[in-house]
Design a protein around this motif. Structure first.
Motif, PDB file in Angstrom:
ATOM      1  N   ASP A 260      34.706  55.321  32.338  1.00  0.00           N
ATOM      2  CA  ASP A 260      34.151  56.969  32.082  1.00  0.00           C
ATOM      3  C   ASP A 260      32.637  57.292  32.452  1.00  0.00           C
ATOM      4  OD1 ASP A 260      36.491  58.693  31.667  1.00  0.00           O
ATOM      5  OD2 ASP A 260      36.387  57.715  28.896  1.00  0.00           O
ATOM      6  N   PHE A 261      31.919  56.012  31.951  1.00  0.00           N
ATOM      7  CA  PHE A 261      30.464  56.330  32.114  1.00  0.00           C
ATOM      8  C   PHE A 261      30.015  56.207  33.190  1.00  0.00           C
ATOM      9  CE2 PHE A 261      26.205  54.660  31.974  1.00  0.00           C
ATOM     10  CZ  PHE A 261      25.404  55.178  32.068  1.00  0.00           C
TER      11      PHE A 261
ATOM     12  N   SER B 142      31.350  64.273  29.937  1.00  0.00           N
ATOM     13  CA  SER B 142      32.030  63.069  30.065  1.00  0.00           C
ATOM     14  C   SER B 142      30.460  61.552  28.698  1.00  0.00           C
ATOM     15  CB  SER B 142      31.822  62.144  31.011  1.00  0.00           C
ATOM     16  OG  SER B 142      32.827  62.155  31.366  1.00  0.00           O
TER      17      SER B 142
ATOM     18  N   CYS C 134      31.256  59.982  25.326  1.00  0.00           N
ATOM     19  CA  CYS C 134      30.797  58.252  25.284  1.00  0.00           C
ATOM     20  C   CYS C 134      29.473  57.763  24.435  1.00  0.00           C
ATOM     21  CB  CYS C 134      29.709  57.728  26.576  1.00  0.00           C
ATOM     22  SG  CYS C 134      30.577  57.671  27.633  1.00  0.00           S
TER      23      CYS C 134
END
Length: 147
Positions: A12-13, A45, A49
């Protein structure tokens, strides 16, 4: 292409980072409508995170596209400024040079100069000192945490 690869591999990062870079690229090519979608996705996102610094960068890019609600609008004389003009006015009021402001906002010094001339005209000030005093006065009346 890079975004498609991220979707296959997860992460995701890294996907958010690529979204942010693509959004920045689109905005700098004067395609703010397309940039907003990428930047919103990146912001969500990064927040998910817990990457606050990256989320703030995405938020700043969104504001630069003119995204409504990306920042709390100021009150008083500063309310006539666009979000980008307001960011520039605040930095200049803090004593930053045009080059320093440009570097901080990832724009050209010429863009800063253009916005600053408009800020002076809109606010009826003729110098950086006057601008600094006006911004300080307005900030005291209505503190703003999202600098």
């Amino acid at each position: 292409m890079a975004l498609a690869r991220h979707e296959l591999s997860g992460g995701d990062f890294e996907h958010a980072r690529t979204q942010l870079l693509h959004g920045k690229w689109l905005r700098r090519r004067r395609r703010p409508g397309e940039a907003r979608g990428r930047l919103r996705d990146a912001l969500v996102s990064f927040e998910r995170c817990g990457a606050r610094a990256w989320a703030e960068q995405a938020r700043a890019e969104l504001r630069a596209t003119g995204e409504a609600g990306a920042a709390e609008p100021p009150e008083g004389p500063l309310s006539s400024l666009t979000p980008q003009q307001l960011r520039i006015a605040r930095r200049v009021a803090e004593g930053a040079t045009n080059r320093e402001v440009a570097r901080h906002l990832s724009v050209s010094p010429r863009t800063v100069d253009h916005h600053l001339r408009n800020v002076f005209a809109l606010l009826g000030v003729r110098s950086r000192v006057e601008l600094s005093r006006l911004v300080a006065r307005c900030e005291q009346l209505s503190p703003h945490d999202g600098r």
